[in-house]
Design a protein around this motif. Structure first.
Motif, PDB file in Angstrom:
ATOM      1  N   ARG A   1     -19.123  36.835  71.322  1.00 46.92           N
ATOM      2  CA  ARG A   1     -19.969  37.556  72.271  1.00 46.92           C
ATOM      3  C   ARG A   1     -21.434  37.242  71.976  1.00 46.92           C
ATOM      4  NH1 ARG A   1     -22.696  41.809  70.191  1.00 46.92           N
ATOM      5  NH2 ARG A   1     -22.124  42.490  68.086  1.00 46.92           N
ATOM      6  N   PRO A   2     -22.343  37.492  72.938  1.00 48.62           N
ATOM      7  CA  PRO A   2     -23.763  37.286  72.665  1.00 48.62           C
ATOM      8  C   PRO A   2     -24.262  38.236  71.580  1.00 48.62           C
ATOM      9  CG  PRO A   2     -23.358  37.434  75.030  1.00 48.62           C
ATOM     10  CD  PRO A   2     -22.092  37.849  74.354  1.00 48.62           C
ATOM     11  N   VAL A   3     -25.146  37.728  70.719  1.00 49.58           N
ATOM     12  CA  VAL A   3     -25.719  38.521  69.636  1.00 49.58           C
ATOM     13  C   VAL A   3     -27.227  38.295  69.611  1.00 49.58           C
ATOM     14  CG1 VAL A   3     -25.882  38.808  67.127  1.00 49.58           C
ATOM     15  CG2 VAL A   3     -23.646  38.576  68.214  1.00 49.58           C
ATOM     16  N   GLN A   4     -27.983  39.385  69.489  1.00 39.27           N
ATOM     17  CA  GLN A   4     -29.436  39.301  69.389  1.00 39.27           C
ATOM     18  C   GLN A   4     -29.914  39.790  68.025  1.00 39.27           C
ATOM     19  OE1 GLN A   4     -32.005  40.699  72.531  1.00 39.27           O
ATOM     20  NE2 GLN A   4     -30.275  40.951  73.954  1.00 39.27           N
TER      21      GLN A   4
ATOM     22  N   GLN B   1     -31.262  41.245  80.062  1.00 32.64           N
ATOM     23  CA  GLN B   1     -29.877  41.002  80.456  1.00 32.64           C
ATOM     24  C   GLN B   1     -29.755  39.722  81.276  1.00 32.64           C
ATOM     25  OE1 GLN B   1     -27.250  42.563  79.348  1.00 32.64           O
ATOM     26  NE2 GLN B   1     -25.897  41.191  80.485  1.00 32.64           N
ATOM     27  N   GLY B   2     -30.749  39.468  82.112  1.00 34.90           N
ATOM     28  CA  GLY B   2     -30.718  38.238  82.900  1.00 34.90           C
ATOM     29  C   GLY B   2     -30.795  37.000  82.032  1.00 34.90           C
ATOM     30  N   GLU B   3     -31.611  37.053  80.970  1.00 33.97           N
ATOM     31  CA  GLU B   3     -31.715  35.919  80.049  1.00 33.97           C
ATOM     32  C   GLU B   3     -30.411  35.719  79.283  1.00 33.97           C
ATOM     33  OE1 GLU B   3     -36.496  36.306  79.061  1.00 33.97           O
ATOM     34  OE2 GLU B   3     -35.033  37.504  77.957  1.00 33.97           O
ATOM     35  N   VAL B   4     -29.788  36.827  78.891  1.00 37.96           N
ATOM     36  CA  VAL B   4     -28.507  36.728  78.191  1.00 37.96           C
ATOM     37  C   VAL B   4     -27.459  36.088  79.090  1.00 37.96           C
ATOM     38  CG1 VAL B   4     -26.632  38.032  77.110  1.00 37.96           C
ATOM     39  CG2 VAL B   4     -29.017  38.702  76.720  1.00 37.96           C
TER      40      VAL B   4
ATOM     41  N   THR C   1     -23.911  31.722  80.569  1.00 32.74           N
ATOM     42  CA  THR C   1     -23.354  30.826  81.577  1.00 32.74           C
ATOM     43  C   THR C   1     -23.582  29.364  81.191  1.00 32.74           C
ATOM     44  OG1 THR C   1     -23.759  32.472  83.298  1.00 32.74           O
ATOM     45  CG2 THR C   1     -23.400  30.199  84.012  1.00 32.74           C
ATOM     46  N   LEU C   2     -24.787  29.055  80.717  1.00 30.69           N
ATOM     47  CA  LEU C   2     -25.073  27.694  80.286  1.00 30.69           C
ATOM     48  C   LEU C   2     -24.150  27.276  79.156  1.00 30.69           C
ATOM     49  CD1 LEU C   2     -26.904  25.169  80.428  1.00 30.69           C
ATOM     50  CD2 LEU C   2     -28.388  26.295  78.758  1.00 30.69           C
TER      51      LEU C   2
END
Length: 581
Positions: free
Chosen positions: A301-304, A355-358, A363-364
């Motif tokens: 999953r995405p992690v910041q 959220q849009g950047e994530v 997607t990329l």
């Protein structure tokens, strides 16, 4: 100073459709005012050209403006130096000497201060000894230096040369200053034009290559020479790193590849990231669960990391602090259920990613290994980024569920051993790719044998032992994969000559296959199988040592032990977690 400001100060009307025509003298000679000549020179810049032609046009127009004997254009380098982008009327020896001595001559001050400077009699001035020496040797007396400034940044310096003492009148200095400003606009336009053309070509190439990859990886046994000729993975990864940074407005981007046999991730491409940061990450051997990319890969999953300075769980502060990195966003790259790697972006300002950047980065990452299909990617440069998101993910399906993840883990551990032994980059690449593909020959093994829950009969073992030959036959037809065939064909050979399929002994076995054999055996012993439980890591290591000199190359075993001693906790933890799944 813009053209409109020049016109306002001099009373010359702004040219809208064509440059103002100079008045003719008694014998047809031009009586053009200095500002007419300036506007005429500026007009000649307003034609889209490639960068080299633009440099040439800038220099020659400047020579004509003040009847100079020569000119040169010096462009700053990222390393801090300068290069001569164009010159006329001065020797190459002189311009090369200037680029080497720029910190000791006025050109360096012009770059830093973005202010024009005129040295009326350069050989006799006392302030810059090196400049006096160079100009004396070249026969230059007067130098005018004019910065080309775009958005507060000096993109180049225009130098005009006279072989006589030539004081500049005020209008001449103002004219060349204004000309240099317009030249910066022209140069920037040419650079953008070339960048748009280059990106269009790259995107077309990437489309073709990834389309090939999508079709070919669905049935890997049909891979042929077309893949080797058309697929450039490093180029694709570099492009993904660039888009990752640009799409999210970040300072730098990177693409990580996952090495499952050691549970680690390594940087395979970067964009605008400090080289010292990239090298530090490579040396750190990021494990699953470590840092933003390790957690993103482990948790899928995405992690910041919103602030590397205040996050108590961030382990690589010693790498990010000297480079000013404060915020990180990482997303995994997945091909179905298989972890391929991840995409990371770094920022020098702390704070959360939107959220849009994530979603953009996610997607990329999902689509970065596939063909880019949308022709809109070749429109205007500012529209190109959205079109990159139309790719498809492609990878080999995992056929043997009982050993899922085995190839990835073995490739990572083999690569760690190879680095410990300081093998060449080509050998390291062969080990990683060979690790991923070492069991590709099992596509020719019947399911009844491949998925048999109990021990194999002698006849079944004979069939199973043929998989290195089958894998070699598949891969040997692909030119760029030929270096990995040594791993595929010989990874079951033994150091004492009792292995298969060739029965090679000692150094007859390619070194990459000897390295891989140790990593393969360790992962096999520590992985669960339907017919036996997994061994713990310590027991597996003892077995490797016990068979040193018989099954395994002792030199490779020693390197393996050093790798395990240095990173055993992370490797064991990750391997156990994967095996439980």
């Amino acid at each position: 100073m813009t053209e409109r400001e020049i016109a306002a100060r001099t009373g010359v009307m702004e040219a809208r459709q064509s440059p103002p025509a100079p008045a003719a003298g008694p014998r047809g000679r031009s009586r053009a005012t200095p500002w007419h000549r300036l506007l005429d020179a500026v007009w000649n810049l307003n034609v889209t050209r490639d960068v080299p032609s633009t440099y040439e046009m800038l220099g020659r127009q400047a020579i004509g403006l003040v009847n100079a004997d020569g000119a040169a254009i010096y462009a700053p380098q990222e390393s801090g130096g300068v290069r001569c982008a164009w010159s006329e009327g001065v020797s190459a020896t002189y311009t090369e000497s200037v680029t080497r001595a720029v910190a000791q001559i006025p050109g360096g001050e012009v770059l830093r201060e973005a202010k024009a400077r005129v040295i009326t009699d350069a050989p006799v001035q006392k302030r810059w000894v090196r400049l006096a020496e160079l100009t004396r040797q070249e026969g230059i007396r007067t130098i005018g230096l004019f910065p080309m400034v775009m958005e507060g940044r000096v993109c180049a310096v225009l130098a005009v040369y006279h072989r006589r003492v030539r004081p500049y009148r005020r209008w001449e200095k103002e004219a060349l200053t204004a000309f240099a400003y317009q030249a910066a606009l022209a140069l920037t336009g040419a650079e953008l034009h070339e960048e748009a053309r280059r990106r269009t070509e790259e995107l077309q190439q990437m489309y073709d290559r990834l389309q090939d990859a999508y079709r070919q990886l669905q049935a890997f046994q049909e891979i042929g020479t077309e893949l080797a000729a058309s697929l450039d993975v490093q180029h694709v990864l570099g492009t993904v790193a660039r888009y990752a940074a640009e799409l999210t407005g970040s300072d730098a981007g990177g693409v990580f590849e996952y090495h499952p046999e050691e549970g680690s991730l390594t940087v395979s491409a970067s964009y605008d990231a400090p080289e010292s940061l990239v090298e530090g990450i490579r040396r750190a051997r990021v494990q699953l669960g470590q840092g933003a990319i390790g957690r993103a890969a482990a948790e899928r999953r995405p992690v910041q990391v919103q602030d590397t300075e205040t996050d108590p769980d961030y382990p690589f502060r010693y790498l990010t602090r000297p480079r000013g990195i404060r915020a990180i966003l990482a997303v995994p790259m997945l091909s179905g259920d298989e972890l391929v790697g991840g995409v990371v972006v770094w920022r020098r300002t702390p704070g959360p990613f939107g959220q849009g950047e994530v979603q953009l980065l996610e997607t990329l990452a999902q689509q970065s290994t596939a063909a880019i299909r949308n022709a809109r990617l070749y429109s205007a440069l500012e529209q190109a980024y959205d079109n990159t998101l139309e790719a498809l993910t492609a990878a080999l399906d995992v056929r043997d569920r009982d050993t899922e993840g085995h190839s990835r883990r073995v490739a990572a551990l083999a690569l760690a051993i190879a680095r410990e032994m300081q093998l060449s980059p080509r050998e390291q690449q062969a080990l990683y790719r060979g690790g991923l593909l070492h069991d590709i020959g099992k596509i020719g093994i019947p399911d009844s044998i491949l998925h048999k829950p109990g021990p194999l009969s002698d006849e079944e073992w004979a069939v199973m032992r043929n998989h290195p030959n089958l894998g070699f036959q598949v891969l040997n037809r692909v030119e760029f994969l030929q270096p990995v065939t040594a791993v595929v064909l010989y990874h079951h050979e033994r150091f004492d000559g009792l292995g298969y399929p060739m029965g090679l002994r000692g150094e007859q076995i390619p070194l990459v296959a000897r390295v891989f054999a140790v990593a393969d055996a360790y992962d096999a012993m520590t992985s669960w199988r339907p017919y036996r439980p997994a061994l713990d890591s310590a027991t597996a290591v003892r077995e490797i040592v016990r068979h040193s000199g018989t099954q395994f190359d002792p030199e490779v075993v020693n390197a393996f032990l050093r790798v395990m001693a240095r990173g055993d906790r992370a490797i064991h933890h990750d391997c156990r977690n994967v095996n439980r799944n």
